[in-house]
Design a protein around this motif. Structure first.
Motif, PDB file in Angstrom:
ATOM      1  N   ARG A 114       2.047   1.999  -5.364  1.00 24.04           N
ATOM      2  CA  ARG A 114       0.946   1.912  -6.330  1.00 24.04           C
ATOM      3  C   ARG A 114       1.411   2.447  -7.694  1.00 24.04           C
ATOM      4  O   ARG A 114       1.164   1.839  -8.724  1.00 24.04           O
TER       5      ARG A 114
ATOM      6  N   SER B 189      -6.396   1.658   2.458  1.00 26.35           N
ATOM      7  CA  SER B 189      -5.530   1.998   1.334  1.00 26.35           C
ATOM      8  C   SER B 189      -5.886   1.115   0.139  1.00 26.35           C
ATOM      9  O   SER B 189      -6.844   0.363   0.175  1.00 26.35           O
TER      10      SER B 189
ATOM     11  N   ALA C 178       0.850  -1.193   0.000  1.00 29.49           N
ATOM     12  CA  ALA C 178       0.000   0.000   0.000  1.00 29.49           C
ATOM     13  C   ALA C 178       0.883   1.240   0.000  1.00 29.49           C
ATOM     14  O   ALA C 178       2.036   1.196   0.403  1.00 29.49           O
TER      15      ALA C 178
ATOM     16  N   HIS D 193      -4.014  -1.304  -3.227  1.00 29.75           N
ATOM     17  CA  HIS D 193      -2.819  -1.981  -3.703  1.00 29.75           C
ATOM     18  C   HIS D 193      -2.930  -2.201  -5.207  1.00 29.75           C
ATOM     19  O   HIS D 193      -3.963  -2.684  -5.682  1.00 29.75           O
TER      20      HIS D 193
END
Length: 103
Positions: A16, A56, A11, A58
């Protein structure tokens, strides 16, 4: 169902972004797949997506399975070193992949 490998990035914005950079790179190799042989050592990306978690998200890549990982090979071997033949095969596959990507 086809067996696949899923690569999930940690995350965070930087991870990303890195996931999407890799996805974009692998998408660019799709045009070259007309001459692609599995022996050329470049994994094929089948899909990519963003997995939302509670706090979050991913980046995830869905990849073809190319064989056991170096980690798995190490677990299967006795002692603390990979056999010479396996090291040579990994080096050969890596160099073939690099050669393909540079064409």
């Amino acid at each position: 169902g086809k067996e696949v490998a899923v690569k999930a990035y940690r995350a965070g914005e930087q991870c990303r972004k890195q996931g999407f950079v890799e996805a974009k790179f692998l998408e660019a190799t799709v045009a070259a797949r007309k001459t692609w042989l599995p022996e050329e050592g470049v994994v094929a990306m089948l899909d990519h997506f963003l997995q939302d978690a509670s706090s979050s998200s991913h980046a995830c890549l869905v990849l073809e399975v190319m064989g056991p990982s170096v980690y798995e090979l190490g677990r299967r071997c006795r002692g603390d070193k990979l056999p010479h033949g396996i090291v040579l095969a990994i080096a050969r596959d890596t160099l073939q992949g690099l050669d393909f990507l540079h064409r």
